[in-house]
Design an enzyme around this catalytic site. Sequence first.
Site, PDB file in Angstrom:
ATOM      1  N   ALA A  26      25.638 -30.093  28.780  1.00  0.00           N
ATOM      2  CA  ALA A  26      24.647 -29.550  29.901  1.00  0.00           C
ATOM      3  C   ALA A  26      25.133 -29.847  31.575  1.00  0.00           C
ATOM      4  O   ALA A  26      24.773 -29.210  32.402  1.00  0.00           O
ATOM      5  CB  ALA A  26      23.471 -30.244  29.764  1.00  0.00           C
ATOM      6  N   THR A  30      24.969 -28.231  35.803  1.00  0.00           N
ATOM      7  CA  THR A  30      24.111 -28.829  36.676  1.00  0.00           C
ATOM      8  C   THR A  30      24.404 -28.311  38.156  1.00  0.00           C
ATOM      9  O   THR A  30      23.678 -27.973  38.740  1.00  0.00           O
ATOM     10  CB  THR A  30      24.382 -30.253  36.784  1.00  0.00           C
ATOM     11  OG1 THR A  30      25.675 -30.438  36.592  1.00  0.00           O
ATOM     12  CG2 THR A  30      23.789 -30.752  35.404  1.00  0.00           C
ATOM     13  N   PHE A  37      20.071 -33.219  30.356  1.00  0.00           N
ATOM     14  CA  PHE A  37      19.034 -34.061  29.973  1.00  0.00           C
ATOM     15  C   PHE A  37      18.907 -35.558  30.266  1.00  0.00           C
ATOM     16  O   PHE A  37      18.030 -36.139  30.623  1.00  0.00           O
ATOM     17  CB  PHE A  37      19.312 -33.937  28.288  1.00  0.00           C
ATOM     18  CG  PHE A  37      18.599 -32.820  27.517  1.00  0.00           C
ATOM     19  CD1 PHE A  37      17.624 -31.928  28.327  1.00  0.00           C
ATOM     20  CD2 PHE A  37      18.883 -32.848  26.111  1.00  0.00           C
ATOM     21  CE1 PHE A  37      16.908 -30.958  27.360  1.00  0.00           C
ATOM     22  CE2 PHE A  37      17.938 -31.542  25.494  1.00  0.00           C
ATOM     23  CZ  PHE A  37      17.366 -30.828  26.220  1.00  0.00           C
ATOM     24  N   ARG A  38      20.396 -36.015  30.197  1.00  0.00           N
ATOM     25  CA  ARG A  38      20.300 -37.570  30.502  1.00  0.00           C
ATOM     26  C   ARG A  38      20.859 -38.097  31.638  1.00  0.00           C
ATOM     27  O   ARG A  38      20.795 -39.390  32.005  1.00  0.00           O
ATOM     28  CB  ARG A  38      21.476 -37.881  29.092  1.00  0.00           C
ATOM     29  CG  ARG A  38      20.868 -37.744  28.071  1.00  0.00           C
ATOM     30  CD  ARG A  38      21.416 -38.354  26.748  1.00  0.00           C
ATOM     31  NE  ARG A  38      20.807 -38.009  25.594  1.00  0.00           N
ATOM     32  CZ  ARG A  38      21.018 -36.890  24.835  1.00  0.00           C
ATOM     33  NH1 ARG A  38      21.533 -35.692  25.424  1.00  0.00           N
ATOM     34  NH2 ARG A  38      20.168 -36.849  23.826  1.00  0.00           N
ATOM     35  N   HIS A 125      24.442 -24.668  19.988  1.00  0.00           N
ATOM     36  CA  HIS A 125      23.007 -24.844  19.761  1.00  0.00           C
ATOM     37  C   HIS A 125      22.309 -23.638  20.032  1.00  0.00           C
ATOM     38  O   HIS A 125      21.080 -23.873  20.508  1.00  0.00           O
ATOM     39  CB  HIS A 125      22.805 -26.019  21.010  1.00  0.00           C
ATOM     40  CG  HIS A 125      23.294 -27.286  20.316  1.00  0.00           C
ATOM     41  ND1 HIS A 125      23.126 -28.453  21.318  1.00  0.00           N
ATOM     42  CD2 HIS A 125      23.694 -27.949  19.363  1.00  0.00           C
ATOM     43  CE1 HIS A 125      23.727 -29.512  20.685  1.00  0.00           C
ATOM     44  NE2 HIS A 125      24.050 -29.108  19.506  1.00  0.00           N
ATOM     45  N   CYS A 133      11.803 -12.874  15.325  1.00  0.00           N
ATOM     46  CA  CYS A 133      10.447 -13.223  14.529  1.00  0.00           C
ATOM     47  C   CYS A 133      10.657 -14.190  13.284  1.00  0.00           C
ATOM     48  O   CYS A 133      11.456 -13.935  12.383  1.00  0.00           O
ATOM     49  CB  CYS A 133       9.983 -11.920  14.185  1.00  0.00           C
ATOM     50  SG  CYS A 133       8.361 -11.983  13.478  1.00  0.00           S
ATOM     51  N   CYS A 154       5.587 -11.241  17.499  1.00  0.00           N
ATOM     52  CA  CYS A 154       6.247  -9.981  17.313  1.00  0.00           C
ATOM     53  C   CYS A 154       4.999  -9.076  16.775  1.00  0.00           C
ATOM     54  O   CYS A 154       3.959  -9.379  16.728  1.00  0.00           O
ATOM     55  CB  CYS A 154       7.013 -10.348  15.926  1.00  0.00           C
ATOM     56  SG  CYS A 154       7.831  -8.858  15.432  1.00  0.00           S
ATOM     57  N   ASN A 217      33.670 -35.904  33.222  1.00  0.00           N
ATOM     58  CA  ASN A 217      32.183 -36.465  33.094  1.00  0.00           C
ATOM     59  C   ASN A 217      31.936 -37.231  34.123  1.00  0.00           C
ATOM     60  O   ASN A 217      32.564 -38.179  34.457  1.00  0.00           O
ATOM     61  CB  ASN A 217      31.865 -37.014  31.655  1.00  0.00           C
ATOM     62  CG  ASN A 217      30.422 -36.719  31.314  1.00  0.00           C
ATOM     63  OD1 ASN A 217      29.877 -35.430  31.291  1.00  0.00           O
ATOM     64  ND2 ASN A 217      29.827 -37.594  31.169  1.00  0.00           N
ATOM     65  N   ILE A 235      32.525 -31.582  37.519  1.00  0.00           N
ATOM     66  CA  ILE A 235      33.373 -30.592  36.890  1.00  0.00           C
ATOM     67  C   ILE A 235      33.742 -29.434  37.537  1.00  0.00           C
ATOM     68  O   ILE A 235      34.894 -28.878  37.549  1.00  0.00           O
ATOM     69  CB  ILE A 235      32.744 -30.542  35.444  1.00  0.00           C
ATOM     70  CG1 ILE A 235      34.092 -29.991  34.825  1.00  0.00           C
ATOM     71  CG2 ILE A 235      31.747 -29.394  35.302  1.00  0.00           C
ATOM     72  CD1 ILE A 235      33.771 -30.044  33.114  1.00  0.00           C
TER      73      ILE A 235
END
Length: 245
Positions: A26, A30, A37-38, A125, A133, A154, A217, A235
């Site tokens: 993630a 950004t 998330f963290r 993911h 559906c 649907c 990171n 990054i």
Amino acid sequence: MDSNERINNLAKIIENSKKIVFFGGAGVSTESGIPDFRSANGIYNQKTKNLLSPEEIVSHTYFINHTEEFYNFYRENLIFKDAKPNNCHIGLKKLEDMGKLKAIITQNIDGLHQKAGSENVFELHGSVYRNFCTGCNKSYGIETIIENEGIPRCECGGIIKPDVVLYEEPLNRTIMNISIDHISHCDTLIIGGTSLVVNPASSLIQYFNGKNLILINKSETPYDYMANLVINQPIGEVFSQILDL
Ligand code: CNA
């Protein structure tokens, strides 16, 4: 070593590498305005209006038992249709064009690598851009999710589910195997923008057999000790400096 020296070292490593694989999370997005998330200002630390943690909300159990609340959270926090690729996505596309980068393995669901033009992208993911559906398996795009309020359904009456791997759900075996194959055959693995705490994605590192393991990171990760080079900088900025070099 200061951060400029580290970035110079990374540029040299890239120059001398023939088979690079990028594994990201993630934090890659950004700088495109999508919260992770963290981080301190990530979703986990910001939005807990409902007494549940986002981790509980983005789970299979919650999707099944509280589908409408799931969708309220999902639409607000995980869909960023207008986000644009940043210098990390653009830099990776350039490395692919140069023939150096063989694959991007991402935990992100935002489709930004594809928007940047990268072709060999493996989404561990899933993606917010694919939906199906749960009744008849018909495919739907992101518009169906955005344009409908409440639970998207649907035409057969079935509930539409994002093709996103929720907590408690297994990863796609084929994508996992392709990712393992790429990681075990690359000479340089660049890992970026991921806290490396979500398994089994983070366990992919154990398949790396190559020469250079690079970690980019903002904050520390549990795998820093394994890396040849650790860069704690945003990054997108790192990639824009590398391309200048
Ligand atoms: P995470 O656990 O939120 O970790 C992100 C990491 O990135 C943190 O360690 C930050 O310090 C670091 N970071 C944040 N911004 C930057 C930056 N600009 N440069 C360098 N580092 C930065 O996210 P993970 O990806 O590790 O966790 C996996 C989850 C998050 C996956 O299931 C994703 O689907 C999920 N997620 C994805 C998105 C997206 O698709 N953009 C957004 C939010 C969450």
